[in-house]
Design a protein around this motif. Structure first.
Motif, PDB file in Angstrom:
ATOM      1  N   ARG A   1       0.840  -1.216   0.000  1.00 35.16           N
ATOM      2  CA  ARG A   1       0.000   0.000   0.000  1.00 35.16           C
ATOM      3  C   ARG A   1       0.867   1.254   0.000  1.00 35.16           C
ATOM      4  O   ARG A   1       0.555   2.245  -0.679  1.00 35.16           O
ATOM      5  CB  ARG A   1      -0.938  -0.023   1.197  1.00 35.16           C
ATOM      6  N   GLU A   2       1.963   1.253   0.743  1.00 39.11           N
ATOM      7  CA  GLU A   2       2.880   2.409   0.756  1.00 39.11           C
ATOM      8  C   GLU A   2       3.488   2.602  -0.624  1.00 39.11           C
ATOM      9  O   GLU A   2       3.660   3.751  -1.091  1.00 39.11           O
ATOM     10  CB  GLU A   2       3.980   2.188   1.785  1.00 39.11           C
ATOM     11  N   ALA A   3       3.817   1.463  -1.316  1.00 44.16           N
ATOM     12  CA  ALA A   3       4.407   1.580  -2.656  1.00 44.16           C
ATOM     13  C   ALA A   3       3.412   2.192  -3.626  1.00 44.16           C
ATOM     14  O   ALA A   3       3.788   2.974  -4.508  1.00 44.16           O
ATOM     15  CB  ALA A   3       4.849   0.193  -3.138  1.00 44.16           C
ATOM     16  N   ILE A   4       2.142   1.828  -3.477  1.00 41.14           N
ATOM     17  CA  ILE A   4       1.113   2.395  -4.362  1.00 41.14           C
ATOM     18  C   ILE A   4       1.008   3.901  -4.155  1.00 41.14           C
ATOM     19  O   ILE A   4       0.939   4.685  -5.117  1.00 41.14           O
ATOM     20  CB  ILE A   4      -0.237   1.703  -4.114  1.00 41.14           C
ATOM     21  N   GLU A   5       0.978   4.331  -2.886  1.00 45.66           N
ATOM     22  CA  GLU A   5       0.863   5.766  -2.601  1.00 45.66           C
ATOM     23  C   GLU A   5       2.068   6.522  -3.116  1.00 45.66           C
ATOM     24  O   GLU A   5       1.946   7.624  -3.659  1.00 45.66           O
ATOM     25  CB  GLU A   5       0.697   5.975  -1.092  1.00 45.66           C
ATOM     26  N   SER A   6       3.263   5.932  -2.948  1.00 46.05           N
ATOM     27  CA  SER A   6       4.471   6.597  -3.439  1.00 46.05           C
ATOM     28  C   SER A   6       4.437   6.741  -4.946  1.00 46.05           C
ATOM     29  O   SER A   6       4.813   7.787  -5.506  1.00 46.05           O
ATOM     30  CB  SER A   6       5.723   5.806  -3.026  1.00 46.05           C
ATOM     31  N   ALA A   7       3.988   5.712  -5.632  1.00 43.87           N
ATOM     32  CA  ALA A   7       3.926   5.773  -7.094  1.00 43.87           C
ATOM     33  C   ALA A   7       2.878   6.757  -7.559  1.00 43.87           C
ATOM     34  O   ALA A   7       3.041   7.426  -8.588  1.00 43.87           O
ATOM     35  CB  ALA A   7       3.608   4.378  -7.643  1.00 43.87           C
ATOM     36  N   ARG A   8       1.759   6.869  -6.793  1.00 41.89           N
ATOM     37  CA  ARG A   8       0.702   7.798  -7.166  1.00 41.89           C
ATOM     38  C   ARG A   8       1.221   9.239  -7.161  1.00 41.89           C
ATOM     39  O   ARG A   8       0.788  10.063  -7.966  1.00 41.89           O
ATOM     40  CB  ARG A   8      -0.463   7.644  -6.188  1.00 41.89           C
ATOM     41  N   GLU A   9       2.165   9.524  -6.270  1.00 37.63           N
ATOM     42  CA  GLU A   9       2.682  10.886  -6.143  1.00 37.63           C
ATOM     43  C   GLU A   9       3.557  11.286  -7.317  1.00 37.63           C
ATOM     44  O   GLU A   9       3.892  12.458  -7.474  1.00 37.63           O
ATOM     45  CB  GLU A   9       3.483  11.008  -4.835  1.00 37.63           C
ATOM     46  N   LEU A  10       3.923  10.263  -8.172  1.00 46.76           N
ATOM     47  CA  LEU A  10       4.806  10.568  -9.292  1.00 46.76           C
ATOM     48  C   LEU A  10       4.071  11.214 -10.466  1.00 46.76           C
ATOM     49  O   LEU A  10       4.683  11.606 -11.453  1.00 46.76           O
ATOM     50  CB  LEU A  10       5.497   9.286  -9.780  1.00 46.76           C
ATOM     51  N   GLY A  11       2.746  11.320 -10.393  1.00 48.53           N
ATOM     52  CA  GLY A  11       2.039  12.036 -11.449  1.00 48.53           C
ATOM     53  C   GLY A  11       1.146  11.153 -12.272  1.00 48.53           C
ATOM     54  O   GLY A  11       0.476  10.249 -11.739  1.00 48.53           O
ATOM     55  N   ASP A  12       1.095  11.436 -13.604  1.00 50.73           N
ATOM     56  CA  ASP A  12       0.174  10.798 -14.541  1.00 50.73           C
ATOM     57  C   ASP A  12       0.169   9.268 -14.370  1.00 50.73           C
ATOM     58  O   ASP A  12       1.160   8.595 -14.633  1.00 50.73           O
ATOM     59  CB  ASP A  12       0.587  11.153 -15.968  1.00 50.73           C
ATOM     60  N   LEU A  13      -0.991   8.741 -13.940  1.00 42.31           N
ATOM     61  CA  LEU A  13      -1.065   7.304 -13.634  1.00 42.31           C
ATOM     62  C   LEU A  13      -1.135   6.458 -14.897  1.00 42.31           C
ATOM     63  O   LEU A  13      -0.848   5.271 -14.882  1.00 42.31           O
ATOM     64  CB  LEU A  13      -2.303   7.029 -12.764  1.00 42.31           C
ATOM     65  N   ARG A  14      -1.540   7.071 -16.044  1.00 45.63           N
ATOM     66  CA  ARG A  14      -1.711   6.273 -17.256  1.00 45.63           C
ATOM     67  C   ARG A  14      -0.383   5.710 -17.755  1.00 45.63           C
ATOM     68  O   ARG A  14      -0.340   4.638 -18.320  1.00 45.63           O
ATOM     69  CB  ARG A  14      -2.346   7.132 -18.354  1.00 45.63           C
ATOM     70  N   GLU A  15       0.717   6.446 -17.588  1.00 43.59           N
ATOM     71  CA  GLU A  15       2.016   5.959 -18.049  1.00 43.59           C
ATOM     72  C   GLU A  15       2.976   5.768 -16.886  1.00 43.59           C
ATOM     73  O   GLU A  15       4.188   5.763 -17.069  1.00 43.59           O
ATOM     74  CB  GLU A  15       2.614   6.949 -19.057  1.00 43.59           C
ATOM     75  N   ASN A  16       2.420   5.535 -15.714  1.00 41.73           N
ATOM     76  CA  ASN A  16       3.243   5.381 -14.502  1.00 41.73           C
ATOM     77  C   ASN A  16       3.508   3.888 -14.275  1.00 41.73           C
ATOM     78  O   ASN A  16       2.683   3.151 -13.749  1.00 41.73           O
ATOM     79  CB  ASN A  16       2.494   5.998 -13.311  1.00 41.73           C
ATOM     80  N   PHE A  17       4.684   3.409 -14.721  1.00 37.04           N
ATOM     81  CA  PHE A  17       5.016   1.987 -14.619  1.00 37.04           C
ATOM     82  C   PHE A  17       5.047   1.515 -13.175  1.00 37.04           C
ATOM     83  O   PHE A  17       4.530   0.432 -12.857  1.00 37.04           O
ATOM     84  CB  PHE A  17       6.380   1.731 -15.285  1.00 37.04           C
ATOM     85  N   GLU A  18       5.634   2.295 -12.283  1.00 42.88           N
ATOM     86  CA  GLU A  18       5.756   1.896 -10.884  1.00 42.88           C
ATOM     87  C   GLU A  18       4.378   1.720 -10.252  1.00 42.88           C
ATOM     88  O   GLU A  18       4.150   0.775  -9.477  1.00 42.88           O
ATOM     89  CB  GLU A  18       6.565   2.935 -10.091  1.00 42.88           C
ATOM     90  N   TYR A  19       3.439   2.590 -10.619  1.00 42.01           N
ATOM     91  CA  TYR A  19       2.090   2.506 -10.046  1.00 42.01           C
ATOM     92  C   TYR A  19       1.394   1.215 -10.502  1.00 42.01           C
ATOM     93  O   TYR A  19       0.819   0.482  -9.696  1.00 42.01           O
ATOM     94  CB  TYR A  19       1.272   3.727 -10.478  1.00 42.01           C
ATOM     95  N   HIS A  20       1.454   0.936 -11.816  1.00 40.42           N
ATOM     96  CA  HIS A  20       0.775  -0.264 -12.337  1.00 40.42           C
ATOM     97  C   HIS A  20       1.409  -1.539 -11.793  1.00 40.42           C
ATOM     98  O   HIS A  20       0.708  -2.508 -11.491  1.00 40.42           O
ATOM     99  CB  HIS A  20       0.806  -0.267 -13.867  1.00 40.42           C
ATOM    100  N   ALA A  21       2.728  -1.562 -11.636  1.00 42.65           N
ATOM    101  CA  ALA A  21       3.401  -2.742 -11.084  1.00 42.65           C
ATOM    102  C   ALA A  21       2.973  -2.953  -9.631  1.00 42.65           C
ATOM    103  O   ALA A  21       2.723  -4.094  -9.206  1.00 42.65           O
ATOM    104  CB  ALA A  21       4.916  -2.569 -11.175  1.00 42.65           C
ATOM    105  N   ALA A  22       2.855  -1.877  -8.883  1.00 41.54           N
ATOM    106  CA  ALA A  22       2.439  -1.986  -7.485  1.00 41.54           C
ATOM    107  C   ALA A  22       0.990  -2.447  -7.384  1.00 41.54           C
ATOM    108  O   ALA A  22       0.638  -3.243  -6.496  1.00 41.54           O
ATOM    109  CB  ALA A  22       2.619  -0.637  -6.781  1.00 41.54           C
ATOM    110  N   ARG A  23       0.134  -1.988  -8.300  1.00 38.92           N
ATOM    111  CA  ARG A  23      -1.271  -2.421  -8.293  1.00 38.92           C
ATOM    112  C   ARG A  23      -1.390  -3.931  -8.609  1.00 38.92           C
ATOM    113  O   ARG A  23      -2.166  -4.641  -7.963  1.00 38.92           O
ATOM    114  CB  ARG A  23      -2.077  -1.630  -9.324  1.00 38.92           C
ATOM    115  N   ARG A  24      -0.595  -4.385  -9.609  1.00 39.82           N
ATOM    116  CA  ARG A  24      -0.636  -5.823  -9.926  1.00 39.82           C
ATOM    117  C   ARG A  24      -0.143  -6.643  -8.736  1.00 39.82           C
ATOM    118  O   ARG A  24      -0.696  -7.706  -8.438  1.00 39.82           O
ATOM    119  CB  ARG A  24       0.222  -6.109 -11.169  1.00 39.82           C
TER     120      ARG A  24
END
Length: 605
Positions: A478-501
């Motif tokens: 959950r912390e990784a998801i929040e950190s990735a969300r802070e990086l901006g545009d979620l559509r091309e945010n690799f870290e966010y999608h990897a954390a969600r999977r």
């Protein structure tokens, strides 16, 4: 050449047309070919209109037409059959019949043959046998006399006709007959054949030809008498057979001969070798009755013989005697045979056949009987019984469908599982059987939840994994998801999608573990009995041939480790082993084995 042919055949109606057909008027200077054409014409002239011929399996017939355009002969056979035979095949297919031949006389004068049938059966048989240049099988003789001797009167005619002293069974061709010149010639041929024959064939010759002549009968009897004395120690069963063959032929040996059956039964403590070497089933049954009269331990002897006997009728007699006077011995034999059918393939085949009409046998353990039938259908020891005797037991009216009526609800589940897994059934056989079980137990249509079994160590390991997921990995994710969300545009945010999977995987894993742990059942080795294979058992096997052994442990899916012979209770092999008892025969991937020991699981090396 031409003038000679003209002299022989010129007055016949189709001579000129056939002469032209074979081309005798052409290439006259080629003498070699002219001779070939002459031979061809000679062959065809044998089939002129009115000629009587025979054809294999068709009997006798008359040539009624010669068709030059079609190059064929029309033949009208007895019984109304009409056939056309081409010029090219006539010499091979049609046999011209000389005057007096039995088949020709059937066509031209059947009434005279019928009178001969009633007045002199042997005389009619003589006409048949002398009409051929070889011996004839009984079936061939019957076919030749079709229409003269009716099927209803055949047996009485045949028994009377073949008693003539000049009718001889062909020594070189079993069940074939010929006519010899005189009775003396027949006796000499029988004695010559007797001298060349093996001892059991000599017994058959004595039985068949003893009535020909008293002198011949005596010579054969003396020879067999000596053979019985010679083989007494080496093969007492053969000596016993000779005794009964002599007795049946009217030659009763004295009461003091050492190969008298009653003396042999009393002499031999172990009767199995004696009885196993008696090949004649009727004689074995006679000796069985003698054993019952003469031996106080006959029930023990019968129980042993059940394992050796291969004839179903003889097994019926042994079983009836045991069930009537020593049922506990028969029940013991039944249980052992059902546990280890490969020990006596003939006896098990007999038992599973007879079970179809024995409700008491089928109700003892219907699923076990069903499983062992499947075993027999695939085991090489039963190869000679499979097609003719075992496969029909799976069909309507056979033992397998009838076993369904003796299942209870719990047994029905095992039965369906066995039907699904066995390679002995084709799909077209399997589906109706499963449907029949389901119709009898409608609740089986409903899916039943399969229990999850595990050891205490595996349960503790899974609980620790769930705890780690809930308290460590999911919070970190959950912390990784929040950190990735802070990086901006979620559509091309690799870290966010990897954390969600990763979150989806961890959540699904935690849910599955929680569900499994709620329904898991503890495998307690202390509660595992040693009388049959269960979840939590360690099972030891010995090879059926006595060479080799194997060990398997049956636990739950969490402990499954094929490399260490640890089987999940949900595996196909484990399902086949569950319920087996010590002594049961099973098929493992490496061959045929027998369960030799069952112990609680205590760890696998």
């Amino acid at each position: 050449i031409v003038s000679t042919l003209k002299h022989l055949h010129g007055e016949r109606s189709h001579y000129d047309a056939l002469f032209e057909k074979v081309g005798l008027d052409k290439a006259k200077e080629d003498i070699a070919k002219t001779w070939q054409k002459a031979d061809r014409l000679e062959q065809l002239m044998a089939f002129d209109i009115g000629s009587i011929v025979a054809m294999k399996d068709k009997g006798a017939g008359r040539i009624t037409e010669v068709n030059m355009a079609l190059e064929s002969f029309k033949v009208d056979f007895e019984g109304g059959l009409e056939l056309r035979v081409g010029f090219g095949g006539a010499a091979k297919l049609l046999k011209p019949l000389p005057p007096g031949h039995i088949l020709r006389r059937k066509l031209e004068d059947p009434e005279t043959l019928k009178k001969l049938r009633d007045k002199d059966a042997s005389g009619l048989l003589r006409l048949v046998l002398e009409g051929e240049d070889r011996s004839l099988q009984g079936a061939e003789i019957k076919q030749i006399l079709k229409g003269i001797v009716s099927p209803q009167k055949w047996n009485s005619f045949w028994n009377q006709a073949r008693k003539h002293p000049q009718v001889l069974a062909d020594p070189k061709n079993k069940r074939a007959y010929l006519w010899v010149a005189s009775s003396e010639d027949a006796h000499g041929a029988v004695w010559e054949a007797f001298g060349r024959a093996k001892v059991r064939d000599q017994m058959t010759l004595l039985k068949r030809d003893a009535e020909r002549d008293e002198g011949l009968k005596k010579r054969m009897s003396v020879a067999l008498w000596q053979r019985a004395q010679d083989v007494l120690e080496k093969d007492p069963g053969l000596a016993c057979e000779i005794y009964y063959y002599l007795e049946r032929s009217g030659v009763t040996p004295p009461s003091d001969v050492p190969w008298r059956p009653s003396a042999l039964v009393a002499k031999h403590e172990d009767l199995r070798p004696l009885l196993a070497s008696i090949r004649d089933r009727g004689i074995r049954e006679t000796v069985y009755a003698l054993v019952r009269r003469e031996r106080d331990d006959w029930t023990e002897v019968f129980a042993q013989l059940m394992w050796l006997e291969t004839d179903s009728r003889a097994l019926d007699g042994l079983a009836e005697a045991l069930e009537g006077m020593a049922k506990e011995r028969f029940d013991s034999f039944y249980d052992q045979l059902v546990s280890q059918p490969h020990r006596a393939a003939a006896a098990f085949t007999w038992l599973i056949e007879r079970a179809a009409n024995r409700a008491d046998w089928m109700s003892r353990n219907p699923t076990r009987l069903m499983q062992q039938l499947f075993f027999a259908l695939t085991h090489p020891d039963f190869a000679s019984y499979r097609a003719a005797r075992l496969v029909p037991l799976t069909e309507s009216g056979g033992t397998l469908p009838r076993l369904i009526d003796h299942l209870d609800a719990d047994q029905a589940v095992s039965a369906i599982e066995a039907m699904k897994k066995t390679p002995a059934l084709e799909d077209y056989q399997r589906e109706p059987l499963i449907t029949a079980v389901q119709l009898r137990f409608p609740d089986l249509h409903k899916e039943k939840e399969v229990g999850l079994y595990a050891t205490e160590a595996s349960i503790a390991e899974k609980r620790a994994e769930l705890k780690n997921l809930a308290e460590v990995e999911l919070p970190e994710n959950r912390e990784a998801i929040e950190s990735a969300r802070e990086l901006g545009d979620l559509r091309e945010n690799f870290e966010y999608h990897a954390a969600r999977r990763r979150h989806e995987y961890l959540s699904a894993r935690a849910t599955k573990l929680d569900t499994d742990l709620r329904k898991v059942r503890l495998i307690d080795p202390k509660a595992v009995r040693g009388d049959e294979v269960a979840i939590g058992s360690t099972v030891q096997f010995s090879a059926a041939e006595g060479a080799g052994e194997a060990t398997f442990h049956i636990l739950g899916p969490w402990e499954s480790d094929p490399d260490r012979n640890i089987l999940s209770n949900e595996s196909d092999l484990a399902k086949r082993l569950l319920g087996c008892k010590i002594g049961d025969a099973v098929e493992l991937p490496t061959g045929s084995f027998t369960v030799s020991a069952i112990e609680p699981f205590s760890g696998a090396s």
